[in-house]
Design an enzyme around this catalytic site. Structure first.
Site, PDB file in Angstrom:
ATOM      1  N   ASP A 103       0.556  -1.034   0.028  1.00 52.62           N
ATOM      2  CA  ASP A 103      -0.269  -0.123  -0.036  1.00 52.62           C
ATOM      3  C   ASP A 103       0.846   1.212  -0.057  1.00 52.62           C
ATOM      4  OD1 ASP A 103      -2.065  -1.716   0.141  1.00 52.62           O
ATOM      5  OD2 ASP A 103      -2.396  -1.401   2.240  1.00 52.62           O
TER       6      ASP A 103
HETATM    7  N1  URA Z   1      -1.360  -5.741   3.912  1.00 59.24           N
HETATM    8  C1  URA Z   1      -1.691  -4.800   3.738  1.00 59.24           C
HETATM    9  O1  URA Z   1      -2.639  -4.326   4.479  1.00 59.24           O
HETATM   10  N2  URA Z   1      -1.107  -3.528   3.342  1.00 59.24           N
HETATM   11  C2  URA Z   1       0.022  -3.931   2.699  1.00 59.24           C
HETATM   12  O2  URA Z   1       0.600  -2.988   2.125  1.00 59.24           O
HETATM   13  C3  URA Z   1       0.554  -5.329   2.426  1.00 59.24           C
HETATM   14  C4  URA Z   1      -0.165  -6.111   3.199  1.00 59.24           C
END
Ligand code: URA
Length: 226
Positions: A103
């Site tokens: 993310d």
């Molecule tokens: N899980 C999440 O919620 N975000 C990420 O970036 C990776 C795994």
């Protein structure tokens, strides 16, 4: 291989750009400036230099980045800076793409390659590749929370596969998952009525972030990955 193609494959520039470099005599073949973009070179024997650096052709390339927050995992994005912008100039970006997704606000280990087959295998849920996240959360984590995370959590119509959770302190834990559903870690924390405040991926299969500095990149080899 033709000299211009070789330079393109080494990430020096587009066909048009490298043609210009060659015609401007900026590329040296065995110590001599060449002005012929169509020159046939032998990758194993000929020494090709540009800006005083010997160019090495690699069919497949692998790099790891310690991703910074604020960058989206995409090749291009109209609104936000992308992880591609975190790759320094020395990285050969030709056909390179990130493997899987972190993310925008997640930091940590992100692998890049131009090896599509390997990437596919690494992100396939069937391959059960471990991904360890260091997670900080808003509220205290109980023993029951750890058990629920490990056994599987409903993240909105999907029950997560068994995982490993290790409590570090009241609001910190490591979570090892073998899947990669969208926002999975954040949704798993929601499932135990908690909220992620900081998320960092520290391992991906055999790969470890170690003490790679935030925002830094290193080139690695296939043997480091599988
Ligand atoms: N899980 C999440 O919620 N975000 C990420 O970036 C990776 C795994």
């Amino acid at each position: 291989m033709r000299l211009d193609k070789f330079l393109v494959e080494c990430g020096i520039g587009s066909r048009k750009e490298v043609k210009e470099l060659i015609q401007n005599r900026e590329v040296f073949v065995n110590g001599v400036p060449s002005k012929d973009p169509t020159l046939n070179i032998k990758i194993e024997n000929d020494k090709i230099e540009y800006k005083s650096k010997v160019l090495v052709y690699k069919e497949f390339r692998y790099y790891i980045l310690n991703k910074l927050s604020g960058y989206v995992t995409a090749l291009v994005d109209s609104k936000s800076p992308t992880v591609m912008e975190l790759l320094p100039e020395w990285v050969n970006k030709k056909d390179l793409f990130p493997v899987g997704r972190l993310d925008k606000d997640t930091v940590g280990l992100l692998l890049f390659t131009n090896n599509g087959k390997l990437a596919h295998e690494l992100i396939s849920p069937k391959k059960h590749v471990d991904k360890v996240y260091y997670v900080e959360v808003e509220n205290s984590i109980s023993k029951e929370d750890i058990t629920r995370l490990e056994e599987g959590i409903d993240i909105g119509g999907y029950i997560t596969k068994p995982s490993k959770a290790e409590k570090i302190s009241d609001k910190k834990l490591y979570l090892n998952i073998q899947e990669g559903k969208f926002h999975q870690v954040k949704k798993m924390m929601h499932g135990i009525s908690n909220e992620v405040t900081y998320l960092k991926r520290v391992t991906f299969g055999k790969l470890e972030l170690g003490n790679l500095e935030a925002g830094s990149v290193i080139e690695i080899e296939l043997k480091d990955i599988i």
